[in-house]
Each structure stands twice: as structure tokens, then as C-alpha cells.
Design an enzyme around this catalytic site. Structure first.
Site, PDB file in Angstrom:
ATOM      1  N   LYS A  23      19.472  20.046 -17.563  1.00 34.07           N
ATOM      2  CA  LYS A  23      20.062  19.566 -16.307  1.00 34.07           C
ATOM      3  C   LYS A  23      21.588  19.499 -16.375  1.00 34.07           C
ATOM      4  CE  LYS A  23      17.615  15.694 -16.163  1.00 34.07           C
ATOM      5  NZ  LYS A  23      17.109  14.395 -15.689  1.00 34.07           N
ATOM      6  N   LYS A  81      23.228  17.373 -18.292  1.00 31.91           N
ATOM      7  CA  LYS A  81      23.611  15.972 -18.511  1.00 31.91           C
ATOM      8  C   LYS A  81      23.757  15.698 -19.996  1.00 31.91           C
ATOM      9  CE  LYS A  81      21.665  13.323 -14.710  1.00 31.91           C
ATOM     10  NZ  LYS A  81      20.778  12.181 -14.418  1.00 31.91           N
TER      11      LYS A  81
END
Length: 151
Positions: A44, A46
Site C-alpha cells: 500500500k 505505507k
């Protein structure tokens, strides 16, 4: 028994997380959390401060959470809801509409986020503080260089 399921990264656990989890738990008798794995966070884009195991330990210590399992991909939610026997799928309202397709197997609810606090805000604040301290150190270094060169 009414089961509620939610998902998230829950990094830098803060009062907004506590309030959200309390509201989620109030929707049913049991709260189950799909916690984003470190590998999934990487996919993602992140970067968590805490590892999956550390974030899991923090969530399991929260009185509102009954069970934590790893979230490894976007597509697993339907299977998880069925496996866990969840009646309610709930997320923060920043996801409004994204999971409406799950209404066929559970009630989909989007809850408002706690105003004035988020992990992103905390990380931004820390980065700004770090930048300020770095700038202060550079200014001090420049002053010292001037003092030394004038000797």
C-alpha cells in the site's frame, strides 16, 4: 452474538483509535480487527513505525478488541467476514462507498473519524519537529563556523 469486523494499520496508537474502537465495539458483542501486515503496508506504500507484532500486541491489550488477525490483501475481506461470522463490517468514513459491495453479506457502516487527530498528523508533526531541530543545529553550526573563522 453480533460480531463486528474492521480493518486498519493502527500505527502510533492514539485516542482517535481508542474512540473508533469503542464505537465499533458498541455496534455489537464482539469486535474483530483485521490488522494490516507489514508486507501489506509495503504494498500500500505505507511505512509503519511499529511492526505488525507490536501493533497486534497493542490492539490485543485494548479492552474493546476481542480478536486480531492479519490483513494480507485487499481481496480477503469477503472471506474474512464469512469465516468470522461477522454481522457488521465497519470502517472510518474516509472509506465511504468503497466497501458497499459487502452489503450482500454484512451491514456496512462508515463511522466518522475523531476530529483533530490522526496517525498522519502525528507523523507530520514529528517530521516537522525533526526538521526544526535539524535547522536549529545547522544554524548553531554556522554560528560556530563564523566564530572560528574570525579567530
Amino acid at each position: 452474538m453480533k460480531r463486528v469486523i474492521t480493518y486498519g494499520t493502527f500505527d502510533l496508537f492514539h485516542s482517535g483509535h481508542v474512540k473508533l474502537l469503542a464505537r465499533l465495539r458498541f455496534l455489537g458483542d464482539e469486535l474483530i480487527v483485521g490488522l494490516s501486515s507489514d508486507e501489506f503496508n509495503h504494498i500500500k506504500g505505507k511505512k509503519s513505525i511499529y511492526t505488525y507484532e507490536q501493533r497486534k500486541e497493542i490492539l490485543e491489550a485494548c479492552r474493546y478488541v476481542d480478536k486480531v488477525f492479519p490483513e494480507r490483501c485487499w481481496e480477503q475481506k469477503k472471506e474474512d467476514i464469512i469465516r468470522e461470522g461477522a454481522h457488521v463490517f465497519a470502517m472510518g468514513d474516509d472509506w465511504t462507498g468503497e466497501f458497499d459491495y459487502l452489503n450482500e453479506i454484512a451491514d456496512v457502516i462508515y463511522l466518522p473519524r475523531t476530529p483533530s487527530i490522526s496517525t498522519t498528523d502525528i507523523k507530520t508533526f514529528i517530521a516537522m519537529e525533526h526538521q526544526d531541530r535539524k535547522q536549529q543545529a545547522l544554524n548553531t553550526l554556522r554560528k560556530l563556523e563564523k566564530m572560528i573563522s574570525s579567530i
